[in-house]
Design a protein around this motif. Structure first.
Motif, PDB file in Angstrom:
ATOM      1  N   ASP A  54      37.421 -14.352  31.416  1.00 17.29           N
ATOM      2  CA  ASP A  54      36.045 -14.777  31.670  1.00 17.29           C
ATOM      3  C   ASP A  54      35.589 -14.133  32.978  1.00 17.29           C
ATOM      4  O   ASP A  54      35.962 -14.575  34.067  1.00 17.29           O
ATOM      5  N   ARG A  55      34.798 -13.093  32.873  1.00 18.41           N
ATOM      6  CA  ARG A  55      34.395 -12.345  34.071  1.00 18.41           C
ATOM      7  C   ARG A  55      33.493 -13.158  34.984  1.00 18.41           C
ATOM      8  O   ARG A  55      33.327 -12.813  36.152  1.00 18.41           O
TER       9      ARG A  55
ATOM     10  N   HIS B 223      37.192  -1.321  36.632  1.00 19.36           N
ATOM     11  CA  HIS B 223      37.369  -2.522  35.805  1.00 19.36           C
ATOM     12  C   HIS B 223      36.470  -3.652  36.309  1.00 19.36           C
ATOM     13  O   HIS B 223      35.812  -4.335  35.518  1.00 19.36           O
ATOM     14  N   ALA B 224      36.456  -3.840  37.624  1.00 24.25           N
ATOM     15  CA  ALA B 224      35.707  -4.957  38.208  1.00 24.25           C
ATOM     16  C   ALA B 224      34.204  -4.769  38.066  1.00 24.25           C
ATOM     17  O   ALA B 224      33.451  -5.748  37.989  1.00 24.25           O
ATOM     18  N   ASP B 225      33.768  -3.521  38.026  1.00 26.43           N
ATOM     19  CA  ASP B 225      32.337  -3.221  37.995  1.00 26.43           C
ATOM     20  C   ASP B 225      31.745  -3.301  36.584  1.00 26.43           C
ATOM     21  O   ASP B 225      30.526  -3.331  36.418  1.00 26.43           O
TER      22      ASP B 225
ATOM     23  N   THR C 111      31.295  -5.953  30.826  1.00 23.44           N
ATOM     24  CA  THR C 111      32.131  -6.365  29.702  1.00 23.44           C
ATOM     25  C   THR C 111      33.220  -5.327  29.489  1.00 23.44           C
ATOM     26  O   THR C 111      33.130  -4.202  30.004  1.00 23.44           O
ATOM     27  N   THR C 112      34.228  -5.699  28.712  1.00 20.42           N
ATOM     28  CA  THR C 112      35.299  -4.749  28.400  1.00 20.42           C
ATOM     29  C   THR C 112      34.738  -3.515  27.697  1.00 20.42           C
ATOM     30  O   THR C 112      35.135  -2.375  27.992  1.00 20.42           O
ATOM     31  N   ALA C 113      33.800  -3.741  26.785  1.00 19.53           N
ATOM     32  CA  ALA C 113      33.235  -2.628  26.018  1.00 19.53           C
ATOM     33  C   ALA C 113      32.485  -1.639  26.901  1.00 19.53           C
ATOM     34  O   ALA C 113      32.354  -0.461  26.547  1.00 19.53           O
ATOM     35  N   GLU C 114      31.971  -2.108  28.026  1.00 15.96           N
ATOM     36  CA  GLU C 114      31.188  -1.244  28.915  1.00 15.96           C
ATOM     37  C   GLU C 114      32.030  -0.590  30.002  1.00 15.96           C
ATOM     38  O   GLU C 114      31.494   0.066  30.896  1.00 15.96           O
TER      39      GLU C 114
END
Length: 385
Positions: free
Chosen positions: A236-237, A274-276, A279-282
């Motif tokens: 959950d970002r 990764h942090a920026d 979503t994972t897809a983006e």
């Protein structure tokens, strides 16, 4: 002051006090023992009678403890002249010897585990009990490890610059221990690395601090309520620490601007991508692969190439990831887990299930083993439907 404030203050003052005693001629091992005794005395005395000059108080008490021990030591005749040199009470010298202590505790003659323990004790100001609890070993075992380390570095002179890379590696090891016991080693590593980065003008110190902040920002999202491991793609970002991410990215950008790339900056750049990503897809996997290429060139590490295979699988498809993986030794840690993930992405569920089970059997910790076991069970259950 509250007990919590006292502990924070004591830990911040400890390395400076130790450095003063060593500069006055005290043997490192004896000086470190004396500082620990002074810290214990401060915990007992300060709540009721806080000193005006906390560092000066600790220096005075620690120096007296050292002299008491020196007089009782078999080498009393060699050291007794020190008794006449006790400085009068007053403000402690402002010189910061913490950097010297970093280099001393990361001495090349020490094993990595001993260097980490000594750093936490001498620079971090932790007690032997706290370090033992963090590493889940008996206090007596940790006391012996620290004692041997102190004897090893006693008498070492600083007549040439210390090895920054070794110090950074020790701090990286501390961070990777994460959390156990009543000491948060990840947070402690960040505190110490922040201190080091402020003391030296070195882009890799800044890079390591950025890397720690970016990884630590995701900490609360890494585990489920039942303690299970939550993979990056499923986290959950919204639970990530955006302030830590922003700070880490800012520190990284300043370090990269100096054009002296090192492995910690490259790792931090990957963590920042990764942090920026919202979503994972983006996630910008193409750029992550490029950074892994940089990192592999800097380290020539097979583990870096293993992680790169995952990124290639995301950027160019699982078949490309498996092709990159095939170039590596299948005995590498987590090789089977990476292969399982890529085979699942490719649609070969039976092979993926078998590899997840194999990876679970070799998992380095219980949380990872349980996660991989659940992955194998999930695929096997799906195939039986």
């Amino acid at each position: 002051m509250t007990s919590e404030v006292d502990e924070t203050l004591l830990r911040s003052l400890s390395p400076g006090v130790l450095g003063i005693l060593v500069r006055r001629g005290a043997d490192f091992a004896a000086a470190e023992d004396a500082v620990q005794e002074a810290l214990i005395e401060a915990v007992r005395v300060w709540p009721a009678d806080p000193p005006r000059d906390a560092k000066g108080w600790l220096v005075t008490v620690a120096w007296r403890r050292f002299l008491d021990a020196a007089r009782a030591d078999t080498a009393r005749r060699r050291r007794e002249g020190l008794a006449d040199e006790e400085p009068p009470p007053g403000p402690a010298p402002s010189a910061d010897d913490t950097l010297q202590l970093y280099f001393l505790c990361a001495h090349p003659s020490l094993t990595p585990s001993s260097a980490v323990a000594l750093t936490l004790r001498a620079v971090g100001g932790l007690t032997t009990r706290q370090i033992a609890q963090a590493y889940l070993v008996p206090e007596a075992t940790m006391a012996q490890r620290i004692s041997r380390a102190k004897r090893t570095v006693s008498g070492v002179r600083f007549d040439r610059p210390g090895d920054v890379a070794t110090v950074l590696r020790v701090l990286y090891l501390v961070f990777n221990e994460g959390y156990s016991g009543d000491v948060d080693l990840a947070a402690e590593a960040i505190r110490l690395t922040r201190q080091l980065a402020a003391a030296i003008d070195h882009p890799e110190a800044a890079g390591l601090l950025a890397l720690m902040l970016l990884h630590h920002a995701r900490r609360t999202a890494r585990t489920a309520p039942d303690g299970g491991l939550v993979p990056l793609a499923e986290q959950d970002r919204g639970r990530w620490d955006t302030a830590a991410i922003a700070e880490g990215i800012g520190i990284l950008q300043a370090a990269l601007a100096r054009d002296r790339l090192g492995e910690y900056q490259a790792q931090a750049a990957i963590a920042a991508l990764h942090a920026d990503a919202p979503t994972t897809a983006e996630t910008d996997w193409v750029q992550i692969v490029e950074w892994y290429d940089e990192l592999a060139g800097l380290t020539n590490s097979p583990l870096v190439r293993l992680n790169r295979a995952v990124a290639v699988g995301e950027a160019d498809g699982p078949r490309a990831g498996l092709a990159a993986l095939a170039l590596l030794d299948d005995s590498l840690p987590r090789y089977a887990a990476v292969a399982a993930y890529l085979h699942e992405r490719e649609g070969d569920l039976s092979t993926a299930a078998r590899l997840y089970a194999r990876a679970a059997a070799k998992a380095p910790n219980l949380a990872e083993r349980d996660h991989l076991t659940r992955q194998a069970a999930r695929l096997n259950a799906g195939r039986r439907r």
